[in-house]
Scaffold this motif. Structure first.
Motif, short mmCIF file in Angstrom:
data_model
loop_
_atom_site.label_atom_id
_atom_site.label_comp_id
_atom_site.label_asym_id
_atom_site.label_seq_id
_atom_site.Cartn_x
_atom_site.Cartn_y
_atom_site.Cartn_z
N LYS A 1 2.91 15.22 -5.86
CA LYS A 1 2.09 14.45 -6.94
C LYS A 1 2.53 12.89 -6.74
O LYS A 1 3.63 12.63 -6.54
CB LYS A 1 2.95 15.01 -8.25
CG LYS A 1 1.94 14.86 -9.32
CD LYS A 1 2.75 15.70 -10.73
CE LYS A 1 2.54 14.96 -12.02
NZ LYS A 1 3.25 15.37 -13.16
N VAL A 2 1.56 12.37 -7.25
CA VAL A 2 1.73 10.85 -7.32
C VAL A 2 2.41 10.37 -8.25
O VAL A 2 1.95 10.65 -9.55
CB VAL A 2 0.42 10.11 -7.14
CG1 VAL A 2 0.40 8.66 -7.19
CG2 VAL A 2 -0.48 10.66 -5.73
N ASN B 1 0.90 -1.41 0.00
CA ASN B 1 0.02 0.04 0.03
C ASN B 1 0.94 1.29 -0.07
O ASN B 1 0.53 2.11 0.58
CB ASN B 1 -0.91 -0.12 1.19
CG ASN B 1 -0.12 0.04 2.60
OD1 ASN B 1 0.96 -0.43 2.58
ND2 ASN B 1 -0.93 0.45 3.58
N ARG B 2 2.09 1.15 -0.37
CA ARG B 2 3.00 2.11 -0.69
C ARG B 2 2.69 3.17 -1.95
O ARG B 2 2.24 2.53 -2.96
CB ARG B 2 4.51 2.00 -0.44
CG ARG B 2 4.81 1.45 0.82
CD ARG B 2 6.11 1.11 1.15
NE ARG B 2 6.57 0.98 2.18
CZ ARG B 2 6.77 -0.11 2.85
NH1 ARG B 2 6.48 -1.22 2.16
NH2 ARG B 2 7.28 -0.18 3.97
N ASP C 1 -0.45 4.30 2.06
CA ASP C 1 -1.87 5.22 1.59
C ASP C 1 -2.54 5.82 2.88
O ASP C 1 -3.19 6.97 2.48
CB ASP C 1 -2.63 4.11 0.84
CG ASP C 1 -3.05 2.98 1.39
OD1 ASP C 1 -2.51 2.69 2.70
OD2 ASP C 1 -3.90 2.25 0.72
N THR C 2 -2.44 5.02 3.98
CA THR C 2 -3.02 5.66 5.09
C THR C 2 -2.49 6.97 5.44
O THR C 2 -2.97 7.62 6.44
CB THR C 2 -2.80 4.64 6.21
OG1 THR C 2 -1.45 4.08 6.17
CG2 THR C 2 -3.77 3.11 5.91
N VAL D 1 -5.48 6.39 -4.65
CA VAL D 1 -5.10 7.40 -5.32
C VAL D 1 -4.35 7.05 -6.59
O VAL D 1 -4.21 5.80 -6.72
CB VAL D 1 -3.98 8.35 -4.54
CG1 VAL D 1 -4.58 9.14 -3.45
CG2 VAL D 1 -2.49 7.57 -4.30
N SER D 2 -4.58 7.81 -7.52
CA SER D 2 -3.98 7.42 -8.85
C SER D 2 -2.77 8.12 -9.19
O SER D 2 -2.32 9.28 -8.77
CB SER D 2 -5.01 7.42 -10.07
OG SER D 2 -6.34 6.89 -9.51
N VAL D 3 -1.57 7.68 -10.33
CA VAL D 3 -0.77 8.33 -10.81
C VAL D 3 -1.28 9.63 -11.41
O VAL D 3 -2.21 9.63 -12.07
CB VAL D 3 -0.03 7.50 -11.83
CG1 VAL D 3 1.05 8.38 -12.60
CG2 VAL D 3 0.66 6.31 -11.39
#
Lengths: 94, 94, 94, 94, 94, 94, 94
Positions: free
Chosen positions: B38-39, B7-8, B86-87, B58-60
């Motif tokens: 920014k992802v 979940n990184r 992600d947490t 989340v998405s790129v």
């Protein structure tokens, strides 16, 4: 060879220069700890509460980045290895 | 490139001004730590106890706000990234 | 706008008087921290171990009471928000 | 009115005598903290890992004994309430 | 003999030289604690939440590497054993 | 009467002699804290993750031994009771 | 007799010599705490999240080795017992 158990991964950490550009030999604490390593062996994964195994997300030969200070150092056959849990591996270098 | 595990999420943190309006160069500790990024890449999600994966929310390309001091800094190919779970991502900026 | 993730809730905390009845301007620490806020946005809920999501119990527009000191302060577009987890919301004011 | 969330319970704590038999007014710390309260409102219960809710075991109007120092004090409409989790309620007085 | 319970494993730790090459007898703290051991007996595994047992990943006769300082020392019939949990075993030496 | 909630058990602790054989009155700290008590009332048990309740293993009237310092003291109708969780009860005296 | 609850086990610890070979009476702290005991009674096991019980792995009459300092000492009918959880029992002596 060493076969890691559960969700453990056997890593060979990349050598760090022990001599600076000027030829100065660095004492241990002055070297920046490397964070990348090569995966040498992978455990079968941890057992989930439903009895299945959660496969480890890395494969033998992957170059990985891992959490600093994670894992146990193990010496085997003259080589120093690091055994970390898969949760301590941050990313694969592709 | 770096492929985050579990979940990184791999983030590129937005540059912070290193010079004040008056031209003064700021030492590191005087800069306010940025909280938006920014992802760049997203892991496949953590494995639940029933063996399924919980997809990361989340998405790129998303711009996200994350918990201060969360994650590990990773340097790759000359760029500094931050890898957080992600947490530790609070919100998406839409 | 900010879209909170998981079981997070975006709150706009109600303004607190910065001047006492006698006109004295209060320094920050002398003001009683407000405990009520308006819900601005709500996450989709945390993922349960069976893969389902547990919906968040508050809706946009609700006035809520939350645990003191909970959450992260986030500044967006000139407004200060507070992002708390739904478990830090004590009650809805009806 | 206040509607408690999850496994929270809204309590109205019973008044404690602020004057001793001899008429002496007691300072706050000298009063024994009351442990009984009346249930004013009850949340819908916490969400279990199977997605169901575990109903709260007390009902509006119950007189209950609760763990000392548990919960958060909330002032609403001039009345002081205490919001505790159902796990902090020890017993119902029948 | 000793039969370890649950996810415990009975190990016989390999002897460590108590005399240096020069014949000097080493006091206890000067000896490097061994990390490898031979598996003497294996428990039936811990009980999972679904009532099944998760079998231990090592077998009698395996040579294993274990976490330093893990386990309890047990003397039986004149021999010193170490009883560790299977999660404290890092790898099997193959 | 008091009705304990969840996995709580209402106990009446047995009186301890406040005078030694020689007639000396003992101060509070010199008395050995009793560990046995009589079960007065029993909760319905805690809710498991599958929504069922795990019944409490003791019944009204049982004499039980409990962990020292466990539980909350509750005074009701002039009698001092102790409310402990069922996990703090060590054994039933048969 | 005492009937242990849940995953508890009632042990009778083996007597330790209170006099050395030379006849010297040892004060309490100088005696090495025994680690083996005989199983006197066994609880029905802890309740799993699926509502079943996980049976305790030892039986009445077993001689067991247990973790030092585990459990609660209970005196009953003039005999000192030790009540430990089954997870504190390391091995059965066969």
């Amino acid at each position: 060879m060493l076969k890691p158990l559960g969700n453990r991964v056997l890593l060979e950490v990349q050598k760090v220069e022990e001599t600076t550009a000027s030829g100065l030999v660095l004492p241990d604490s002055a070297k920046e700890k490397p964070q990348t390593a090569k995966v040498i062996a992978v455990g079968e994964g941890r057992v989930l509460d439903n009895g299945q195994r959660a496969a480890v997300d890395v494969s033998v030969g992957d170059e990985v980045v891992f959490e600093k200070y994670a894992g146990s150092e193990v010496k085997y056959d003259g080589t120093e290895y690091l055994v970390v849990k898969d949760t301590d591996i941050i990313a694969i270098v592709e």
